[in-house]
Write a protein that holds these residues in place. Structure first.
Motif, PDB file in Angstrom:
ATOM      1  N   PHE A  59       0.832  -1.185   0.000  1.00  0.00           N
ATOM      2  CA  PHE A  59       0.000   0.000   0.000  1.00  0.00           C
ATOM      3  C   PHE A  59       0.877   1.249   0.000  1.00  0.00           C
ATOM      4  CE2 PHE A  59      -2.697  -3.264   1.702  1.00  0.00           C
ATOM      5  CZ  PHE A  59      -3.998  -2.920   1.370  1.00  0.00           C
ATOM      6  N   SER A 117       0.461   5.789   0.799  1.00  0.00           N
ATOM      7  CA  SER A 117      -0.342   6.885   1.288  1.00  0.00           C
ATOM      8  C   SER A 117       0.438   8.173   1.106  1.00  0.00           C
ATOM      9  CB  SER A 117      -0.674   6.664   2.771  1.00  0.00           C
ATOM     10  OG  SER A 117      -1.321   7.790   3.335  1.00  0.00           O
ATOM     11  N   SER A 145      -3.073  10.191   3.953  1.00  0.00           N
ATOM     12  CA  SER A 145      -4.357   9.906   3.310  1.00  0.00           C
ATOM     13  C   SER A 145      -4.714   8.430   3.426  1.00  0.00           C
ATOM     14  CB  SER A 145      -4.285  10.305   1.837  1.00  0.00           C
ATOM     15  OG  SER A 145      -3.299   9.522   1.161  1.00  0.00           O
ATOM     16  N   ASN A 146      -5.967   8.115   3.076  1.00  0.00           N
ATOM     17  CA  ASN A 146      -6.396   6.721   3.046  1.00  0.00           C
ATOM     18  C   ASN A 146      -5.492   5.921   2.121  1.00  0.00           C
ATOM     19  OD1 ASN A 146      -8.557   7.120   4.792  1.00  0.00           O
ATOM     20  ND2 ASN A 146      -9.952   7.654   3.122  1.00  0.00           N
ATOM     21  N   GLN A 153      -3.801   3.404  -0.543  1.00  0.00           N
ATOM     22  CA  GLN A 153      -4.198   2.823  -1.824  1.00  0.00           C
ATOM     23  C   GLN A 153      -3.419   1.528  -2.039  1.00  0.00           C
ATOM     24  OE1 GLN A 153      -6.655   4.364  -3.764  1.00  0.00           O
ATOM     25  NE2 GLN A 153      -6.788   5.655  -1.922  1.00  0.00           N
ATOM     26  N   GLN A 200      -4.368   5.826 -13.860  1.00  0.00           N
ATOM     27  CA  GLN A 200      -5.120   5.397 -12.683  1.00  0.00           C
ATOM     28  C   GLN A 200      -4.748   4.008 -12.200  1.00  0.00           C
ATOM     29  OE1 GLN A 200      -7.164   7.640 -11.176  1.00  0.00           O
ATOM     30  NE2 GLN A 200      -6.394   9.024 -12.764  1.00  0.00           N
ATOM     31  N   SER A 201      -4.200   3.192 -13.090  1.00  0.00           N
ATOM     32  CA  SER A 201      -3.945   1.791 -12.747  1.00  0.00           C
ATOM     33  C   SER A 201      -2.452   1.501 -12.795  1.00  0.00           C
ATOM     34  CB  SER A 201      -4.685   0.849 -13.708  1.00  0.00           C
ATOM     35  OG  SER A 201      -6.084   1.063 -13.622  1.00  0.00           O
ATOM     36  N   TRP A 202      -1.987   0.771 -11.793  1.00  0.00           N
ATOM     37  CA  TRP A 202      -0.590   0.357 -11.754  1.00  0.00           C
ATOM     38  C   TRP A 202      -0.318  -0.750 -12.765  1.00  0.00           C
ATOM     39  CZ3 TRP A 202       3.372   2.004  -8.404  1.00  0.00           C
ATOM     40  CH2 TRP A 202       2.995   2.933  -7.433  1.00  0.00           C
TER      41      TRP A 202
END
Length: 404
Positions: free
Chosen positions: A65, A67, A75-76, A78, A130-132
């Motif tokens: 993840f 942040s 932040s939340n 990802q 937007q996508s890894w």
């Protein structure tokens, strides 16, 4: 990772008193994750401070993840990627790097059932997407051996520079292999394509972290060398006019050890100033040292001793300007383990040692991280409580930390 030696019991027999100075004001931040988490990494490009970490999603699955710090809060998180076949280790762990909004991370993926057979897989998120893109190969060999201890930084506007320990010549995936661990470097574009891959040193310590920084003259790589006599001191190599220099020992500590101490160096650079810190245990005298260079790593001043005898290492460094820096490390005071930080400079002036947080003394507490961002220095580490782990986060105002 030949004959791993964990030196902590010996180190803790040595008592030390760090400082009676008043404490810097430490602000503890809320970790945004929820599950069992560890292996944190911080990175700042001057505009964004990012945190990456690994979370155990269930008994067999881990996730990576990240942040971002926003308004003094992270932040939340990802999710970047997850897997059931990862190599998850306290000393060799995923990390995140950024380049003008382009992101790169890596994970370690098992390549065979043997304990130390794993590959480096890259993940990239180009700016605006937007996508890894996940699971991209870094090294080009297909040997079922160790590949890890990755360091990555922005190289130029369109590439990242990476270095890692590579076991393709070890002849096996266990700790009793006959061949030597090596260190390699590569340049990777923003889509995760490897542009070039080159050997830097054919014989290194098996499992100490690597570190890399960008000077005004190009990248430098520092790591723990391994001589034929098992001397394991810290070396540097530099990319000069398109060629890598012959590795140079930064300071001849003369630490002879027939096993890997699992305690690598850290480097920071600004212009032609380079700061390197490392751990050594020559003659069973555990010490943290540092050295400055004023010529982009071509030569170094005499080393300075940081902290006290009996410190554990697990260092990190940051430069404030071309004369001053910060060093963090783990050590003991009054029978407790702490993360410490201290200002340092080229002149070797004595500055107070500051406590950042208490730490668990075991290897599961991992390697604390330090990063300067927006007038503060941020720290991340692994908290251990009732056999579960989470990420600890804090910050200190630089103005409060730099006073004598």
């Amino acid at each position: 990772m030949k004959q791993l030696l964990y030196l902590f019991p010996l180190i803790f027999l040595l008592s030390c008193q760090q400082s009676n100075e008043p404490e810097a004001q430490v602000e503890f931040l809320t970790f945004p994750g929820n599950g069992i988490s560890s292996l944190s990494v911080l990175t700042s490009d001057g505009e964004n401070l990012l945190l990456s970490y690994v979370e155990q999603l269930n008994d067999s699955t881990y996730g990576l993840f990240y942040s971002q710090l926003k308004n003094e809060q992270f932040s939340n998180p990802q999710l970047i990627t997850q897997g059931t076949d990862w190599f998850v280790n306290w000393a060799d762990f995923p990390a995140i790097a950024q380049n003008k909004g382009n992101l790169l991370t890596h994970i370690l993926q098992k390549s065979a059932t043997d304990s130390y057979a794993y590959d480096i897989k890259l993940n990239v998120l180009p700016k605006g997407q937007q996508s890894w893109k996940t699971g991209l190969p870094l090294h080009q060999d297909s040997t079922l051996t160790e590949h890890g201890f990755v360091s990555a930084i922005a190289s130029n506007d369109s590439t990242f520079f990476l270095t890692w320990l590579d076991g393709r010549n070890t002849g096996g995936s266990g700790h009793e292999h006959a061949g030597a661990m090596s260190i390699r470097a590569a340049e990777v574009d923003l889509q995760g394509n490897v542009r070039w891959d080159e050997l830097l040193d054919a014989r290194t310590c098996d499992c100490c972290q690597t570190s890399v920084a960008m000077t005004g003259k190009g990248p430098v790589v520092v790591y723990r060398n391994r001589s034929d006599r098992e001397i394991r001191d810290i070396a540097i190599t530099r990319l000069v006019e398109g060629n890598w220099t012959e590795p140079m020992i930064i300071h001849a500590d003369g630490w002879e050890i027939k096993g890997c101490p699992v305690n690598g160096p850290k480097v920071a650079a600004r212009g032609e100033t380079v700061l390197v810190s490392w751990f050594t245990d020559v003659n069973q005298s555990a010490q943290v040292k540092l050295a400055f260079s004023s010529d982009a790593g071509g030569s170094f001043d005499a080393p300075q001793l940081i902290g006290a005898s009996g410190d554990m290492g697990r260092v990190d460094v940051a430069l404030l300007d071309e004369e001053n820096g910060l060093v963090s490390w783990m050590g003991m005071e009054n029978d407790s383990t702490f993360l410490f930080v201290r200002r340092v400079n080229k002149a070797g002036d004595e500055f107070p040692v500051r406590r950042v947080t208490t730490m668990d003394l075991t290897r599961n507490s991992g390697f604390p991280q330090m990063e300067i961002h927006g007038g503060k220095v941020y720290f991340a580490w692994t908290n251990l409580e009732q056999k579960e782990s989470s990420i600890g986060l804090s910050s200190i105002e630089l103005t409060g930390l730099l006073g004598q």
